[in-house]
Design a protein around this motif. Structure first.
Motif, PDB file in Angstrom:
ATOM      1  N   GLY A  24       0.819  -1.213   0.000  1.00 49.49           N
ATOM      2  CA  GLY A  24       0.000   0.000   0.000  1.00 49.49           C
ATOM      3  C   GLY A  24       0.848   1.257   0.000  1.00 49.49           C
ATOM      4  O   GLY A  24       0.532   2.229  -0.681  1.00 49.49           O
ATOM      5  N   ALA A  25       1.940   1.239   0.741  1.00 46.36           N
ATOM      6  CA  ALA A  25       2.801   2.419   0.824  1.00 46.36           C
ATOM      7  C   ALA A  25       3.595   2.640  -0.460  1.00 46.36           C
ATOM      8  O   ALA A  25       3.827   3.784  -0.864  1.00 46.36           O
ATOM      9  N   LEU A  26       4.000   1.553  -1.109  1.00 44.62           N
ATOM     10  CA  LEU A  26       4.859   1.668  -2.293  1.00 44.62           C
ATOM     11  C   LEU A  26       4.094   1.797  -3.606  1.00 44.62           C
ATOM     12  O   LEU A  26       4.665   2.159  -4.619  1.00 44.62           O
ATOM     13  N   ASP A  64      16.134   7.179  -3.554  1.00 42.00           N
ATOM     14  CA  ASP A  64      14.755   7.408  -3.118  1.00 42.00           C
ATOM     15  C   ASP A  64      14.029   6.081  -2.912  1.00 42.00           C
ATOM     16  O   ASP A  64      13.242   5.941  -1.970  1.00 42.00           O
ATOM     17  N   TRP A  65      14.253   5.106  -3.814  1.00 38.22           N
ATOM     18  CA  TRP A  65      13.628   3.786  -3.638  1.00 38.22           C
ATOM     19  C   TRP A  65      14.151   3.124  -2.366  1.00 38.22           C
ATOM     20  O   TRP A  65      13.392   2.494  -1.630  1.00 38.22           O
ATOM     21  N   SER A  70      13.265   1.502   3.227  1.00 42.92           N
ATOM     22  CA  SER A  70      13.642   1.611   4.645  1.00 42.92           C
ATOM     23  C   SER A  70      12.488   2.128   5.487  1.00 42.92           C
ATOM     24  O   SER A  70      12.277   1.679   6.619  1.00 42.92           O
ATOM     25  N   GLU A  71      11.724   3.071   4.955  1.00 39.44           N
ATOM     26  CA  GLU A  71      10.566   3.608   5.683  1.00 39.44           C
ATOM     27  C   GLU A  71       9.518   2.520   5.898  1.00 39.44           C
ATOM     28  O   GLU A  71       8.920   2.433   6.977  1.00 39.44           O
ATOM     29  N   ASP A  92      11.453  -7.101   5.192  1.00 42.96           N
ATOM     30  CA  ASP A  92      12.682  -6.769   4.485  1.00 42.96           C
ATOM     31  C   ASP A  92      12.267  -6.313   3.092  1.00 42.96           C
ATOM     32  O   ASP A  92      11.495  -6.999   2.421  1.00 42.96           O
ATOM     33  N   VAL A  93      12.742  -5.152   2.670  1.00 44.39           N
ATOM     34  CA  VAL A  93      12.453  -4.643   1.327  1.00 44.39           C
ATOM     35  C   VAL A  93      13.787  -4.332   0.666  1.00 44.39           C
ATOM     36  O   VAL A  93      14.536  -3.485   1.152  1.00 44.39           O
TER      37      VAL A  93
END
Length: 173
Positions: A24-26, A64-65, A70-71, A92-93
């Motif tokens: 949802g955030a990405l 930025d990615w 990390s966020e 983990d992203v």
């Protein structure tokens, strides 16, 4: 500036919820089904849920990615354990690969960001979900994902992945 492939994994807590929140955030253009996968690099931990996604934003750089990834990890409550590099995690992203709008791949080798991801070509849990959403997937400098998965070791690893369905499904009990 960029289109990127991100790989997400979780093996602590409500794995599906962590992946859904990050998705949802990405706001990906495409996201794979969830794959249950054995741990990589440290076998003494629970299985992972993994997805791959393709994201695009003309204003974002590779850094930025990384900041967005990390966020998402921070929002999920991830705490890094330096003593256990490949240990369990709530989320983990990883930034796997990035391309400019022109289609030109971005290469970056900095202490906190290496693109393409230096171990992606060794990880079936990255390659299988990615290939499922992009039949022409290729790691810059490494080759086509479908060809990489022909390696006998990776092919054996790929057989250990279990496809569970989309993120909208309830996987965790």
């Amino acid at each position: 500036m960029t289109r990127a492939v991100l790989s997400l994994g979780a093996n602590l807590g409500d794995r599906s919820a962590a992946l859904r929140a990050a998705t949802g955030a990405l706001r990906p253009e495409r996201v794979s089904d969830v794959y249950e996968t054995p741990p990589w690099g440290d076998d003494d931990q629970p299985t992972y849920y993994n997805v791959a996604m393709i994201v695009s934003d003309p204003a974002k750089s590779p850094r930025d990615w990384l900041a967005a990834a990390s966020e998402c990890e921070r929002a999920a409550g991830r705490v890094r354990d330096p003593a256990r590099r490949f240990g369990p995690r709530v989320l983990d992203v990883d930034v796997i690969a990035v391309w400019r709008d022109s289609g030109e791949p971005v290469f970056c080798d900095e202490p906190d960001l290496t693109v393409p991801h230096p171990r992606a070509h060794l990880r079936a849990f990255v390659l299988v979900p990615w290939l499922s959403i992009d039949a022409e997937a290729a790691i810059p400098g490494r080759g086509r994902v479908r060809d990489l998965l022909r390696d006998p070791g990776l092919a054996a690893d790929a057989r250990t992945l279990r496809r569970l369905g989309g993120l909208e499904s309830k996987h965790d009990a």
